[in-house]
Enzyme design. Structure first.
Site, PDB file in Angstrom:
ATOM      1  N   GLY A 256      38.350  33.215  45.322  1.00  0.00           N
ATOM      2  CA  GLY A 256      37.986  31.817  46.115  1.00  0.00           C
ATOM      3  C   GLY A 256      37.681  32.300  47.542  1.00  0.00           C
ATOM      4  O   GLY A 256      38.020  33.503  47.693  1.00  0.00           O
TER       5      GLY A 256
ATOM      6  N   LYS B 225      33.286  50.323  42.596  1.00  0.00           N
ATOM      7  CA  LYS B 225      34.133  49.288  42.786  1.00  0.00           C
ATOM      8  C   LYS B 225      35.466  49.131  42.556  1.00  0.00           C
ATOM      9  O   LYS B 225      36.133  49.652  41.720  1.00  0.00           O
ATOM     10  CB  LYS B 225      33.406  48.264  41.913  1.00  0.00           C
ATOM     11  CG  LYS B 225      33.747  46.580  42.266  1.00  0.00           C
ATOM     12  CD  LYS B 225      32.731  45.766  41.589  1.00  0.00           C
ATOM     13  CE  LYS B 225      33.066  44.243  42.010  1.00  0.00           C
ATOM     14  NZ  LYS B 225      32.142  43.320  41.499  1.00  0.00           N
TER      15      LYS B 225
ATOM     16  N   GLY C 169      33.775  39.130  47.837  1.00  0.00           N
ATOM     17  CA  GLY C 169      34.875  38.528  47.894  1.00  0.00           C
ATOM     18  C   GLY C 169      35.100  37.442  48.636  1.00  0.00           C
ATOM     19  O   GLY C 169      35.062  37.520  50.081  1.00  0.00           O
ATOM     20  N   GLY C 170      34.991  36.202  48.133  1.00  0.00           N
ATOM     21  CA  GLY C 170      35.333  34.902  48.980  1.00  0.00           C
ATOM     22  C   GLY C 170      34.238  34.673  49.967  1.00  0.00           C
ATOM     23  O   GLY C 170      34.579  33.735  50.774  1.00  0.00           O
TER      24      GLY C 170
ATOM     25  N   SER D 159      37.948  45.944  37.160  1.00  0.00           N
ATOM     26  CA  SER D 159      37.943  44.474  36.477  1.00  0.00           C
ATOM     27  C   SER D 159      39.283  43.981  36.076  1.00  0.00           C
ATOM     28  O   SER D 159      40.318  44.767  35.715  1.00  0.00           O
ATOM     29  CB  SER D 159      37.037  44.498  35.557  1.00  0.00           C
ATOM     30  OG  SER D 159      37.236  43.324  34.656  1.00  0.00           O
TER      31      SER D 159
ATOM     32  N   ASN E 207      37.013  43.994  43.922  1.00  0.00           N
ATOM     33  CA  ASN E 207      36.862  43.124  42.739  1.00  0.00           C
ATOM     34  C   ASN E 207      37.854  41.978  43.096  1.00  0.00           C
ATOM     35  O   ASN E 207      38.694  42.020  43.891  1.00  0.00           O
ATOM     36  CB  ASN E 207      37.151  44.059  41.482  1.00  0.00           C
ATOM     37  CG  ASN E 207      36.390  43.750  40.433  1.00  0.00           C
ATOM     38  OD1 ASN E 207      36.267  42.417  40.265  1.00  0.00           O
ATOM     39  ND2 ASN E 207      35.897  44.367  39.577  1.00  0.00           N
TER      40      ASN E 207
HETATM   41  C1  LIG Z   1      32.762  35.007  35.989  1.00  0.00           C
HETATM   42  C2  LIG Z   1      32.911  36.194  36.809  1.00  0.00           C
HETATM   43  C3  LIG Z   1      32.623  37.318  36.084  1.00  0.00           C
HETATM   44  C4  LIG Z   1      32.503  38.621  36.724  1.00  0.00           C
HETATM   45  N1  LIG Z   1      32.112  39.717  36.123  1.00  0.00           N
HETATM   46  C5  LIG Z   1      32.118  40.966  36.675  1.00  0.00           C
HETATM   47  C6  LIG Z   1      31.408  42.316  35.940  1.00  0.00           C
HETATM   48  O1  LIG Z   1      30.965  42.149  34.708  1.00  0.00           O
HETATM   49  N2  LIG Z   1      31.481  43.307  36.653  1.00  0.00           N
HETATM   50  C7  LIG Z   1      32.050  43.542  37.921  1.00  0.00           C
HETATM   51  O2  LIG Z   1      31.971  44.352  38.353  1.00  0.00           O
HETATM   52  N3  LIG Z   1      32.354  42.374  38.572  1.00  0.00           N
HETATM   53  C8  LIG Z   1      32.453  40.866  38.081  1.00  0.00           C
HETATM   54  N4  LIG Z   1      32.858  39.937  38.587  1.00  0.00           N
HETATM   55  C9  LIG Z   1      33.328  40.162  40.108  1.00  0.00           C
HETATM   56  C10 LIG Z   1      32.022  39.785  40.933  1.00  0.00           C
HETATM   57  O3  LIG Z   1      31.235  40.723  40.902  1.00  0.00           O
HETATM   58  C11 LIG Z   1      32.734  39.548  42.605  1.00  0.00           C
HETATM   59  O4  LIG Z   1      32.884  40.815  42.991  1.00  0.00           O
HETATM   60  C12 LIG Z   1      33.800  38.741  42.619  1.00  0.00           C
HETATM   61  O5  LIG Z   1      33.405  37.575  42.209  1.00  0.00           O
HETATM   62  C13 LIG Z   1      33.936  38.583  44.303  1.00  0.00           C
HETATM   63  O6  LIG Z   1      33.010  37.891  44.825  1.00  0.00           O
HETATM   64  P1  LIG Z   1      32.957  36.356  44.875  1.00  0.00           P
HETATM   65  O7  LIG Z   1      34.160  35.833  45.727  1.00  0.00           O
HETATM   66  O8  LIG Z   1      31.686  36.036  45.675  1.00  0.00           O
HETATM   67  O9  LIG Z   1      32.857  35.733  43.712  1.00  0.00           O
HETATM   68  C14 LIG Z   1      32.920  38.757  38.045  1.00  0.00           C
HETATM   69  C15 LIG Z   1      33.275  37.593  38.846  1.00  0.00           C
HETATM   70  C16 LIG Z   1      33.422  36.563  38.095  1.00  0.00           C
HETATM   71  C17 LIG Z   1      33.956  35.177  38.982  1.00  0.00           C
END
Ligand SMILES: Cc1cc2nc3c(=O)[nH]c(=O)nc-3n(C[C@H](O)[C@H](O)[C@H](O)COP(=O)(O)O)c2cc1C
Length: 338
Positions: free
Chosen positions: A225, A174, A251-252, A143, A200
């Site tokens: 993004g 992850k 991711g994205g 994270s 992540n």
């Molecule tokens: C607001 C927010 C909270 C998130 N919380 C977690 C989390 O608790 N655990 C985790 O493994 N990833 C967390 N993530 C990461 C997401 O699971 C994801 O892997 C990441 O946002 C990439 O995907 P995306 O571009 O579709 O958002 C979080 C992401 C965002 C934006």
């Protein structure tokens, strides 16, 4: 008829599209919505042991959309979601209950997610998640808000080992988007993890020039993004080619094309979150529909037919065709002259 069904870690899921861990997987009420929209599964929000209790309290506001073009209504490739939200906000027991209820009210794959430091805490969380009925567990060692650095710290080796040895359900790890994702994925595979989740978000920082201060909570935040997919594409491709391990990509992803690209690079499943936050739950359905119409048009029955194709088409650097024509001497003023 084409099908979106895929085999993932021993389960047959209805779609490769999963809800990634985060605010869209923090509440039992969200699970039936994800199922109705056609998600293959949900990775629940990450739980932490009591010693990280402070991570259960989030600053408010905790999100900001930056680089956001209102006129594009979420279609722009150029938004950034800047956020600081740490762990699942309830207790560990609440979380085990959350897993249990999520399983009992749905028939999609439910993956628990945890973060800890001591092996004993990892084992406690992992066993509890397994006993609560989760189909798999994802270890969130990456994270952008975790305490310490984003390095693959040595204690994670022990953590992965302990979890793998103590649960029977599949274990996903992850990973952060760097450095050296490939080496980390190899270590995960050697330690017996069943899958890696790539990747992540990045740890970033935005400031306000008027106040001279960092925005929101005043510290680093997670950034991502649609622009983020390009480096994850590369990591997915590299790991697919070099490591014998299942990949869940994240991711994205903004639309079905992005999801398909991850699959063509070798991912089995694709986890999405930001697009749900900005464009709503319907994003899952739209991605599924887009994938299905592509498959219909190309007479693709099963996504396995295209999985990894783009990574297999990557050429070796010494086979790159380079221009070997005559070079002009003297200064070069235009791109054409190069
Ligand atoms: C607001 C927010 C909270 C998130 N919380 C977690 C989390 O608790 N655990 C985790 O493994 N990833 C967390 N993530 C990461 C997401 O699971 C994801 O892997 C990441 O946002 C990439 O995907 P995306 O571009 O579709 O958002 C979080 C992401 C965002 C934006």
């Amino acid at each position: 008829m084409p099908t979106l069904e895929v085999e993932f870690l021993g389960y047959r899921v209805k779609s490769p599209i999963f809800v990634a861990s985060g605010p869209a997987s923090h509440d039992v009420k969200q699970i039936p919505i994800a199922q109705e929209m056609g998600a293959g599964g949900v990775v629940l929000k990450t739980v932490v042991p009591d010693k990280f209790d402070y991570m259960r309290y989030w600053p408010r506001p905790r999100y900001k959309l930056i680089d956001w073009d209102k006129k594009m209504n979420g279609k722009s490739q150029y938004f950034t979601l800047y956020s600081y939200e740490q762990a699942y906000s309830g207790s560990v027991d609440d979380y085990f209950n959350f897993v249990k209820i999520s399983k009992s009210i749905s028939d999609i794959m439910i993956i628990g997610s945890a973060f800890a430091d001591e092996p004993s805490d990892w084992i406690y969380l992992a066993k509890g998640i397994e006993e609560a009925g989760a189909d798999a567990i994802e270890l969130d060692i990456s994270s952008p808000h975790k305490p310490g650095t984003l390095q693959f710290e040595t204690h994670f080796v022990q953590a992965i080992k302990s979890v793998v040895e103590n649960v029977k359900i599949p274990v996903l790890v992850k990973l952060a988007p760097g450095p050296d994702v490939l080496t980390q994925a190899k270590i995960c595979s050697e330690l017996g993890a069943d899958a890696v989740t790539l990747c992540n978000r990045l740890r970033g920082l935005e400031i306000d020039i008027e106040t001279g201060k960092p925005i929101l909570h005043g510290y680093y935040a997670g950034v991502g993004g649609p622009w983020a997919k390009y480096y994850v594409f590369k990591h997915v491709s590299e790991v697919y080619k070099e490591v014998n391990i299942t990949i869940s990509a994240t991711g994205g992803v903004l639309n079905w094309v992005d999801a398909l690209k991850y699959i063509m690079l070798g991912a089995k499943t694709v986890q999405i979150l930001s697009v749900i936050i900005v464009n709503g739950w319907g994003s899952i359905r739209r991605i599924n529909e887009g994938l299905l119409s592509f498959m219909l048009e190309r007479q693709i029955e099963n996504l396995e037919e295209v999985r990894g194709i783009a990574s297999r088409n990557l050429i070796e650097p010494d086979l790159i065709v380079r221009w070997t024509g005559e070079k002009k001497s003297g200064p070069r003023n235009t791109f054409e002259e190069w």
